[in-house]
Design an enzyme around this catalytic site. Structure first.
Site, PDB file in Angstrom:
ATOM      1  N   HIS A 322       0.856  -1.191   0.000  1.00 19.53           N
ATOM      2  CA  HIS A 322       0.000   0.000   0.000  1.00 19.53           C
ATOM      3  C   HIS A 322       0.884   1.231   0.000  1.00 19.53           C
ATOM      4  O   HIS A 322       1.951   1.259   0.630  1.00 19.53           O
ATOM      5  CB  HIS A 322      -0.897   0.002   1.250  1.00 19.53           C
ATOM      6  CG  HIS A 322      -2.030   0.981   1.182  1.00 19.53           C
ATOM      7  ND1 HIS A 322      -1.880   2.313   1.492  1.00 19.53           N
ATOM      8  CD2 HIS A 322      -3.331   0.822   0.833  1.00 19.53           C
ATOM      9  CE1 HIS A 322      -3.044   2.931   1.347  1.00 19.53           C
ATOM     10  NE2 HIS A 322      -3.937   2.060   0.946  1.00 19.53           N
ATOM     11  N   ASP A 380      -7.829  -4.092  -0.594  1.00 26.22           N
ATOM     12  CA  ASP A 380      -8.399  -4.281  -1.926  1.00 26.22           C
ATOM     13  C   ASP A 380      -8.350  -5.749  -2.348  1.00 26.22           C
ATOM     14  O   ASP A 380      -9.242  -6.229  -3.049  1.00 26.22           O
ATOM     15  CB  ASP A 380      -7.649  -3.427  -2.952  1.00 26.22           C
ATOM     16  CG  ASP A 380      -7.795  -1.948  -2.672  1.00 26.22           C
ATOM     17  OD1 ASP A 380      -8.934  -1.502  -2.475  1.00 26.22           O
ATOM     18  OD2 ASP A 380      -6.779  -1.235  -2.650  1.00 26.22           O
TER      19      ASP A 380
END
Length: 446
Positions: A322, A380
């Site tokens: 991330h 995600d």
């Protein structure tokens, strides 16, 4: 409808010291700038007087080193892997709270007490229906239009139906607009889905919770009863909580920038939806499913793992690592457990894509290459798997994300309008084009 018990407007960070700007060639002092501190996090240099003192301004593509505002809503520590809404760790909210309670927290600044939770939930629930004439707008869209295209257009169009809550200077109208947007977004997302598959719209039900209503409007049909699976409903509610706000990301900054001009709230949220649509932002969980399709079968996973480790290969494992979190994404830890619960409840572990995803997860959590680089599965990765297992089509993933993030956008938008230091956004640039030159008549150009 009023913003009772609302958190005070931003009062401004405190000055703790100053730093001097010195010319590296002459050693002359050019400016002295204050250093400000918030309640937690890194100190910041206040550069508002830099140009006045030096004739210079800063260059920061993407604003990655610039604080564009003061906010009391969300705090992220990427190095430690921490996310807090109004100071409360996301882990505690995920375990003990529900989405509408989190909405109250983000919007008002406090968890509801006494009868506030019931009153807030009722206020949202009784705004879930859309003006009936909104239905006619769908006829202007192709059946195969992307749901996000519909959402951008329909949310922007709400300003034509609810002009009584478009005065951004009126706290009462801001409150009504906030309730309307939180309430109507699931209805719009579900209608966009129904339109794409040719099924009749399903109206919201006041006896269902927020996540249950979203699932009911997406999957029910008029010809038979539909029972919402409680495990799936809880997973959806949890997903909404985890995606509710994430500080000054691209779409939130877009909402604030649009709002800084005094634009109506529906236009501002439509701008946020448009930004979220980008594959580098809200489309990441779609990219996870596309990657799983590319891999195809579990026996090809080693091949793609090696490709991911090869710096000369453009292939990247989507859903790992991330930009903000340099540690494990705290939302991913929560979603991982929920993901496995949903797969077990629905009995879909043996489906090809999900088998590939679970094998990838196992490798990424054990392989030293990924562990040493903090390339853990992110939120995600798991949200894409869960949404797919629920039967939600890939094109609707970002629309569900928009439903969740609406409360963050509207809370940030509301806070912005109570900030005395708020100004219309006007970034600067470094001009690198032609210097001054004269116009040449068309018959003299060669």
């Amino acid at each position: 409808m009023t913003l009772a018990r609302a958190v005070p407007a931003p009062s401004g960070p405190k000055k703790v010291k100053t730093v001097k700007v010195v010319d590296s060639e002459t050693g002359a002092e050019m400016a002295e700038l204050p250093v400000l501190t918030g309640t937690v996090g890194a100190d910041v240099i206040d550069v508002r007087t830099l140009q006045a003192q030096t004739g210079l301004f800063t260059y920061d593509p993407g604003y990655t080193a610039t604080a564009s505002c003061e906010s009391k809503i969300t705090y992220i520590d990427g190095d430690k892997g921490e996310l807090r809404y109004r100071g409360i760790p996301i882990e505690q909210l995920a375990e003990h709270s529900d989405f509408l309670e989190v909405c109250h927290l983000l919007l008002y600044g406090n968890l509801p007490i006494g009868g506030e939770k019931e009153a807030f939930a009722k206020g949202v629930t009784y705004h879930t229906m859309l003006h009936e004439q909104v239905n006619f707008l769908f006829r202007g869209f192709r059946r195969d239009a992307h749901p996000m295209a519909l959402m951008v257009g329909l949310v922007g169009a709400l300003s034509a139906f609810y002009s009584d809550s478009s005065d951004v200077d009126d706290p009462e109208q801001r409150a009504i607009a906030s309730y309307r947007l939180i309430a109507k977004m699931p209805t719009i997302a579900a209608m966009a889905y129904k339109w794409s598959i040719g099924q009749p719209f399903v109206y919201p039900r006041n006896d269902l919770g927020y996540a249950e209503n979203l699932l009911h409007m997406m999957f029910a049909v008029p010809c038979e009863p539909y029972q919402v699976n409680p495990v799936v409903a809880r997973a959806m509610d949890l997903m909404l909580i985890l995606h509710a706000d994430h500080e000054q990301n691209a779409s939130t900054s877009t909402v604030r920038l649009a709002g800084s001009s005094g634009a109506n709230p529906f236009a501002c949220i439509a701008a946020g939806i448009a930004c979220l649509w980008g594959p580098a932002h809200g489309g990441a969980n779609e990219a996870v499913l596309e990657m799983l399709e590319e891999i195809g079968t579990p026996n090809r996973i080693p091949e793609f793992i090696e490709r991911a480790k090869d710096r000369d290969d453009p292939f990247r494992l989507m859903g790992f690592g991330h930009r903000v979190y340099k540690n494990y994404d705290p939302r991913a830890k929560i979603m991982r457990e929920t993901c496995h619960q949903v797969l077990d409840e629905l009995g879909v572990r043996d489906e090809a894509q999900l088998k590939i995803a679970m094998e990838l997860e196992k490798i990424a959590l054990d392989d030293p290459y990924f562990v040493e680089r903090n390339l853990y599965p992110n939120v995600d990765f798991y949200s894409g798997i869960i949404l797919s297992a629920m039967g939600i089509p890939r094109t609707l993933f970002t629309a569900v994300f928009a439903v969740a993030r609406t409360i963050g956008w509207i809370a940030q938008w509301s806070e912005m309008h109570t900030d005395p230091s708020q100004k219309i956004g006007r970034p600067r640039q470094v001009y690198s084009g032609e210097t001054e030159r004269d116009f040449v008549p068309v018959d003299q150009r060669g």
